[in-house]
Design an enzyme around this catalytic site. Structure first.
Site, PDB file in Angstrom:
ATOM      1  N   ALA A 165      82.629  63.720 -17.021  1.00  0.00           N
ATOM      2  CA  ALA A 165      82.687  62.724 -18.096  1.00  0.00           C
ATOM      3  C   ALA A 165      84.044  62.037 -18.085  1.00  0.00           C
ATOM      4  O   ALA A 165      85.046  62.625 -18.497  1.00  0.00           O
ATOM      5  CB  ALA A 165      82.424  63.386 -19.443  1.00  0.00           C
TER       6      ALA A 165
ATOM      7  N   ASP B 187      89.858  66.260 -14.579  1.00  0.00           N
ATOM      8  CA  ASP B 187      89.511  65.571 -13.336  1.00  0.00           C
ATOM      9  C   ASP B 187      90.596  65.730 -12.274  1.00  0.00           C
ATOM     10  O   ASP B 187      90.297  65.877 -11.076  1.00  0.00           O
ATOM     11  CB  ASP B 187      89.235  64.095 -13.595  1.00  0.00           C
ATOM     12  CG  ASP B 187      90.369  63.380 -14.328  1.00  0.00           C
ATOM     13  OD1 ASP B 187      91.216  64.042 -14.960  1.00  0.00           O
ATOM     14  OD2 ASP B 187      90.396  62.127 -14.277  1.00  0.00           O
TER      15      ASP B 187
ATOM     16  N   THR C  47      89.586  54.817 -14.547  1.00  0.00           N
ATOM     17  CA  THR C  47      90.106  53.979 -15.629  1.00  0.00           C
ATOM     18  C   THR C  47      91.622  53.886 -15.515  1.00  0.00           C
ATOM     19  O   THR C  47      92.221  52.830 -15.731  1.00  0.00           O
ATOM     20  CB  THR C  47      89.711  54.567 -16.991  1.00  0.00           C
ATOM     21  OG1 THR C  47      88.287  54.710 -17.028  1.00  0.00           O
ATOM     22  CG2 THR C  47      90.159  53.675 -18.127  1.00  0.00           C
TER      23      THR C  47
ATOM     24  N   VAL D 127      79.065  61.082 -15.097  1.00  0.00           N
ATOM     25  CA  VAL D 127      78.271  61.299 -13.887  1.00  0.00           C
ATOM     26  C   VAL D 127      77.621  62.677 -13.967  1.00  0.00           C
ATOM     27  O   VAL D 127      78.302  63.679 -14.217  1.00  0.00           O
ATOM     28  CB  VAL D 127      79.143  61.203 -12.616  1.00  0.00           C
ATOM     29  CG1 VAL D 127      78.294  61.431 -11.372  1.00  0.00           C
ATOM     30  CG2 VAL D 127      79.836  59.846 -12.553  1.00  0.00           C
TER      31      VAL D 127
END
Length: 265
Positions: A7, A109, A132, A13
């Site tokens: 996320a 991540d 992002t 995903v």
């Protein structure tokens, strides 16, 4: 089978791994108010196209940089797949040291990318993630996470340029044919593309100089192939690094136990 959920700030995903290979990957726009039932209706419909069923899922691993989205993703795992999800966080067994001042502040991540990149390619290395934000994460030869660099993402920069300058249009990202733009849009595309190439080359050069050793450079994210075309600094492009990190983390850690009738949020 494992349901891996990555996320991010822009997209969530979902992917399913059957122990041998990824059976499918699907993405949906990130919305913190999207309910578990909305996720389920959308996801289970997509499952049907690959011959999957809800009962095929026996484990779930979630990595998110959007805390507000976690509640409903947890509920999705518990209510629709009958399993307590493993949440990617610093206190888990990552198999490597997190050598930063405040490990709990590192985005999931970035740790997942580091885990997968070191496992697949070995270190020392730099992992560039075009999301992002554009992040550069440094992993040493033993796999330890050493920290990195966070810069504005490409789409954020494009949007900021459009909003701050009244006469400049919103543009798409692409590799321009020439550096010198003959009109406004090509000039903007050149500034964004070659500006980011310059940033990538400059930051990687400074990281290598500071680390004082050769380092591989691996890129991930949807725009990784586009920017890999423009520089020899990026040696490898791997779109599945974050998902692979979730799979590896789930292998290293025991599945949480689903406790029924207890408020676990």
């Amino acid at each position: 089978m494992l349901l891996a959920v990555d996320a991010g700030n822009t997209n969530v995903v979902f992917a399913v791994h059957d122990g041998i290979e990824w059976r499918g990957r699907w993405r949906i726009a990130t919305r913190a108010d999207r309910t578990s039932d909305e996720y389920a209706v959308w996801l289970l419909t997509l499952f049907q196209h690959t011959g999957l069923k809800a009962t095929d899922i026996t484990r779930c691993a979630i990595g998110t940089v959007v805390p507000a989205a976690l509640y409903n993703l947890r509920r999705l795992s518990r209510e629709w797949f009958d399993c307590e999800p493993l949440i990617a966080r610093a206190p888990l067994d990552w198999g490597f040291q997190i050598k930063v001042d405040q490990p709990e502040e590192v985005g999931a991540d970035r740790l997942l990318n580091s885990l997968a990149a070191h496992t697949k390619y070995r270190g020392p290395l730099v992992v560039i993630d075009f999301g992002t934000a554009t992040t550069f994460d440094v992993v040493d030869g033993d796999g330890a996470y050493l920290g990195g660099v966070i810069a504005p993402g490409i789409n954020l920069s494009i949007e900021a340029l459009h909003r701050a300058a009244a006469r400049l249009p919103r543009i798409g990202i692409g590799r321009p044919q020439a550096v010198i733009g003959r009109s406004t849009v090509p000039a903007m595309q050149s500034g964004i593309y070659w500006g980011y190439i310059g940033m990538i080359e400059g930051i990687v050069a400074r990281i290598r100089a500071e680390y004082d050793a050769p380092m591989k450079v691996v890129a991930t994210g949807g725009l990784a192939p586009l920017f890999a075309e423009g520089t020899n600094v990026i040696e490898l492009s791997d779109p599945d690094i974050t998902l692979e990190g979730l799979r590896l983390l789930a292998e290293r850690n025991r599945a949480p136990i689903l406790s029924r009738g207890v408020n676990r949020d």
